[in-house]
Design a protein around this motif. Structure first.
Motif, mmCIF file in Angstrom:
data_model
loop_
_atom_site.group_PDB
_atom_site.id
_atom_site.type_symbol
_atom_site.label_atom_id
_atom_site.label_comp_id
_atom_site.label_asym_id
_atom_site.label_seq_id
_atom_site.Cartn_x
_atom_site.Cartn_y
_atom_site.Cartn_z
ATOM 1 N N CYS A 15 94.177 70.411 -30.006
ATOM 2 C CA CYS A 15 94.677 69.188 -29.379
ATOM 3 C C CYS A 15 96.105 69.403 -28.881
ATOM 4 N N ASP A 17 97.634 66.704 -27.111
ATOM 5 C CA ASP A 17 98.027 65.345 -26.755
ATOM 6 C C ASP A 17 99.447 65.102 -27.267
ATOM 7 N N GLU A 150 90.717 64.448 -32.364
ATOM 8 C CA GLU A 150 90.598 63.694 -31.117
ATOM 9 C C GLU A 150 91.707 64.122 -30.176
ATOM 10 N N GLY A 151 91.656 63.622 -28.962
ATOM 11 C CA GLY A 151 92.710 63.909 -27.997
ATOM 12 C C GLY A 151 92.358 65.049 -27.070
ATOM 13 N N ARG A 152 93.197 65.245 -26.117
ATOM 14 C CA ARG A 152 93.019 66.260 -25.089
ATOM 15 C C ARG A 152 93.109 67.658 -25.679
ATOM 16 N N ARG A 153 92.239 68.535 -25.248
ATOM 17 C CA ARG A 153 92.192 69.901 -25.754
ATOM 18 C C ARG A 153 92.685 70.886 -24.698
#
Length: 184
Positions: A15, A17, A150-153
């Motif tokens: 992640c 983010d 979770e979140g952008r990878r």
């Protein structure tokens, strides 16, 4: 000729983010030192809008939550040029930001030929494109000891088959974060 350095904070599960993770004094100090090695910042629109005017405002007002945050803001603000690759952003409010909507590869090759220090690249989408073009010379990952789930990878949906890196240094912070410095 300047090297293109990609630097990012990332969690153990990939992640990247900006709302996740640790933003402590050691991390700010690490990135402050890195900013001292460069005179050009390269971002896409999203990262640029996260960084500017946030960091220049902190530098101007000395309004960070601690001195290392203020030092990072001053180092960020002292970098001579920001190049933003965007098709939607039309103008910037400061005199040192250049908006580029033309060929990414050609513009990066031109930047690398300019006299001066190295070039620091941030973000996710733009670095992914430049990785696929094999234009990044160094990678600086600060790996945070977190699994956020979770979140952008980072590197999501791109193929980098055959990209081999050599670890040239590492540093463990008190928080458990680890700074990893790789070259091609």
């Amino acid at each position: 000729m300047g090297k293109l350095i990609f630097a990012i904070n990332i969690t153990l599960d990939g992640c990247c983010d900006h709302t996740k993770g640790i933003g402590d004094e050691e991390i700010h100090e690490y990135f402050t030192n890195l900013l001292g090695e460069v005179d050009v910042l390269v971002y896409g629109r999203k990262t640029y809008e996260l960084m500017v005017p946030f960091w220049p405002d902190i530098a101007r007002n000395n309004s960070g939550t601690n001195e290392t945050m203020n030092a990072f803001a001053r180092a960020f603000d002292a970098v001579g040029k920001i190049v933003v690759f965007s098709r939607s952003l039309q103008q910037a409010d400061d005199g040192k930001t250049k908006i580029v909507g033309t060929d990414l590869r050609e513009e990066i090759l031109k930047l690398k030929q300019e006299e001066g220090k190295d070039i620091l690249l941030g973000g996710v989408d733009l670095p992914s494109q430049l990785m696929q073009m094999d234009l990044i010379d160094e990678y600086r990952f600060v790996v945070q000891p977190l699994i956020v789930g979770e979140g952008r990878r980072l590197l999501e949906g791109i193929s980098l088959e055959g990209l081999k890196l050599k670890l040239v240094s590492s540093k463990v912070f008190k928080s458990g974060c680890m700074a990893l410095h790789y070259v091609k």
